[in-house]
Design an enzyme around this catalytic site. Structure first.
Site, PDB file in Angstrom:
ATOM      1  CG  HIS A   1      -1.834  -1.146   1.313  1.00 13.32           C
ATOM      2  ND1 HIS A   1      -2.971  -1.255   0.543  1.00 13.32           N
ATOM      3  CD2 HIS A   1      -1.775  -2.271   2.064  1.00 13.32           C
ATOM      4  CE1 HIS A   1      -3.577  -2.390   0.828  1.00 13.32           C
ATOM      5  NE2 HIS A   1      -2.874  -3.033   1.745  1.00 13.32           N
ATOM      6  CE  LYS A   2       4.909   2.207   5.493  1.00 14.13           C
ATOM      7  NZ  LYS A   2       6.222   2.098   6.163  1.00 14.13           N
TER       8      LYS A   2
ATOM      9  CD  GLU B   1      10.037  -1.128  11.179  1.00 16.34           C
ATOM     10  OE1 GLU B   1       9.834  -1.588  10.033  1.00 16.34           O
ATOM     11  OE2 GLU B   1       9.193  -0.491  11.816  1.00 16.34           O
TER      12      GLU B   1
ATOM     13  CG  ASP C   1       9.323   3.599  10.579  1.00 16.58           C
ATOM     14  OD1 ASP C   1       9.328   2.429  10.145  1.00 16.58           O
ATOM     15  OD2 ASP C   1       8.958   3.884  11.737  1.00 16.58           O
TER      16      ASP C   1
ATOM     17  N   GLY D   1      -4.437  -0.250   6.928  1.00 17.35           N
ATOM     18  CA  GLY D   1      -4.062   0.053   8.313  1.00 17.35           C
ATOM     19  C   GLY D   1      -5.164   0.773   9.083  1.00 17.35           C
TER      20      GLY D   1
ATOM     21  CG  ASP E   1      -6.010   4.735   5.554  1.00 12.96           C
ATOM     22  OD1 ASP E   1      -5.355   5.581   6.190  1.00 12.96           O
ATOM     23  OD2 ASP E   1      -5.670   4.324   4.433  1.00 12.96           O
TER      24      ASP E   1
ATOM     25  CE  LYS F   1      -3.736   7.385   3.448  1.00  8.24           C
ATOM     26  NZ  LYS F   1      -3.395   5.974   3.631  1.00  8.24           N
TER      27      LYS F   1
ATOM     28  CG  HIS G   1       1.002  10.231   7.163  1.00  7.16           C
ATOM     29  ND1 HIS G   1      -0.256  10.011   6.636  1.00  7.16           N
ATOM     30  CD2 HIS G   1       1.485   8.994   7.470  1.00  7.16           C
ATOM     31  CE1 HIS G   1      -0.513   8.710   6.635  1.00  7.16           C
ATOM     32  NE2 HIS G   1       0.526   8.073   7.139  1.00  7.16           N
ATOM     33  NE  ARG G   2       3.023   6.007   3.127  1.00  6.30           N
ATOM     34  CZ  ARG G   2       2.047   5.729   4.017  1.00  6.30           C
ATOM     35  NH1 ARG G   2       0.778   5.914   3.709  1.00  6.30           N
ATOM     36  NH2 ARG G   2       2.339   5.257   5.213  1.00  6.30           N
TER      37      ARG G   2
HETATM   38  P1  ITT Z   1       7.489  -1.285   6.072  1.00  9.30           P
HETATM   39  O1  ITT Z   1       8.097  -1.047   7.443  1.00  9.30           O
HETATM   40  O2  ITT Z   1       7.918  -2.587   5.488  1.00  9.30           O
HETATM   41  O3  ITT Z   1       7.665  -0.118   5.151  1.00  9.30           O
HETATM   42  P2  ITT Z   1       5.035  -1.284   7.615  1.00  9.30           P
HETATM   43  O4  ITT Z   1       3.593  -1.356   7.281  1.00  9.30           O
HETATM   44  O5  ITT Z   1       5.553  -2.246   8.663  1.00  9.30           O
HETATM   45  O6  ITT Z   1       5.879  -1.429   6.275  1.00  9.30           O
HETATM   46  P3  ITT Z   1       5.799   0.915   9.363  1.00  9.30           P
HETATM   47  O7  ITT Z   1       6.754   0.087  10.137  1.00  9.30           O
HETATM   48  O8  ITT Z   1       6.204   2.293   8.959  1.00  9.30           O
HETATM   49  O9  ITT Z   1       5.358   0.194   8.006  1.00  9.30           O
HETATM   50  O10 ITT Z   1       4.437   0.946  10.184  1.00  9.30           O
HETATM   51  C1  ITT Z   1       3.521   1.934   9.985  1.00  9.30           C
HETATM   52  C2  ITT Z   1       2.156   1.412  10.360  1.00  9.30           C
HETATM   53  O11 ITT Z   1       1.352   2.552  10.679  1.00  9.30           O
HETATM   54  C3  ITT Z   1       1.461   0.700   9.210  1.00  9.30           C
HETATM   55  O12 ITT Z   1       1.670  -0.694   9.217  1.00  9.30           O
HETATM   56  C4  ITT Z   1      -0.013   1.056   9.447  1.00  9.30           C
HETATM   57  O13 ITT Z   1      -0.560   0.167  10.379  1.00  9.30           O
HETATM   58  C5  ITT Z   1       0.098   2.443  10.069  1.00  9.30           C
HETATM   59  N1  ITT Z   1       0.009   3.460   9.006  1.00  9.30           N
HETATM   60  C6  ITT Z   1       1.022   4.194   8.479  1.00  9.30           C
HETATM   61  N2  ITT Z   1       0.571   4.979   7.491  1.00  9.30           N
HETATM   62  C7  ITT Z   1      -0.737   4.736   7.394  1.00  9.30           C
HETATM   63  C8  ITT Z   1      -1.742   5.217   6.546  1.00  9.30           C
HETATM   64  O14 ITT Z   1      -1.498   6.081   5.567  1.00  9.30           O
HETATM   65  N3  ITT Z   1      -2.982   4.749   6.722  1.00  9.30           N
HETATM   66  C9  ITT Z   1      -3.260   3.855   7.678  1.00  9.30           C
HETATM   67  N4  ITT Z   1      -2.369   3.336   8.513  1.00  9.30           N
HETATM   68  C10 ITT Z   1      -1.107   3.761   8.371  1.00  9.30           C
END
Ligand code: ITT
Length: 191
Positions: free
Chosen positions: A11-12, A36, A65, A141, A143, A164, A169-170
């Site tokens: 998703h990121k 991490e 992150d 996540g 959202d 969005k 933030h992203r």
């Molecule tokens: P990577 O570390 O592999 O990039 P991750 O999902 O584990 O993927 P993070 O460690 O940065 O990423 O964790 C951030 C978490 O915060 C993510 O798993 C979501 O649960 C939440 N999150 C971050 N951005 C979000 C968004 O735009 N919308 C909803 N939830 C989000």
């Protein structure tokens, strides 16, 4: 311009690519996983992961992150957001906030760009509050429970992906990266 993105979260990757495509930048999933560390600082986590990924890839890359910070929970889950989402999920955050009138929250995102010569951080923040119940079906996540203060009461999951990204933030962090890369006229290709 092509860069690796070290992330295990598709998703990121999709959100970041929709933002960076406007700058002519394409992110490719990195073949090695994001390393991490545990820290209370998103930037420290992202910088460590970027250094490790650069050592293994030897090509320019980005790492990100991010986390959800809830005021009345003293910033929890913050840097632990990924684990907290996988364990207690949106329902767990709603239970922790039962009876709580202050539902203020924010998302933060730190994008780190690393190449052989330099390492730079780009930060994005979006403010809002935690809904009483999940709403909407898009995104990922937290959202469904995050209401942006910039979009009349809708959760991120009730917005279209482009809506969005315009306020997230992203979106903010990756646009800052895109502007910096464009301004500095850098050229990158995957090895
Ligand atoms: P990577 O570390 O592999 O990039 P991750 O999902 O584990 O993927 P993070 O460690 O940065 O990423 O964790 C951030 C978490 O915060 C993510 O798993 C979501 O649960 C939440 N999150 C971050 N951005 C979000 C968004 O735009 N919308 C909803 N939830 C989000």
């Amino acid at each position: 311009m092509e860069l690796y993105f070290a992330t295990g979260n598709p998703h990121k990757l999709a959100e970041a690519n929709s933002i960076l495509s406007k700058f002519g930048i394409l992110l490719k999933p990195a073949p090695s996983p994001k390393i991490e560390i545990q820290s209370e600082s998103l930037e420290e986590i992202a910088r460590y992961a970027a250094e490790a990924a650069y050592r293994s890839l030897g090509s320019p890359l980005v790492v990100e992150d991010s986390g959800l910070f809830v005021e009345s929970l003293k910033g929890f889950p913050g840097p632990y957001s990924s684990y907290v989402y996988k364990t207690i999920g949106c329902g767990g955050i709603l239970r922790l906030l039962e009876g709580c009138t202050d539902r203020t929250a924010r998302f933060e995102c730190v994008v780190v760009y690393a190449s052989g010569e330099e390492m730079r951080s780009f930060i994005g923040v979006t403010k809002g509050s935690i809904a009483e119940a999940p709403r909407g079906s898009s995104g990922f996540g937290f959202d469904p429970i995050f209401i942006s203060e910039e979009r009349d009461g809708k959760t991120f999951s009730e917005l279209r992906p482009s809506e969005k990204s315009a306020i997230s933030h992203r979106g903010r962090a990756f646009r800052a990266l895109g502007e910096w890369l464009s301004c500095s006229g850098r050229e990158h290709t995957l090895k």
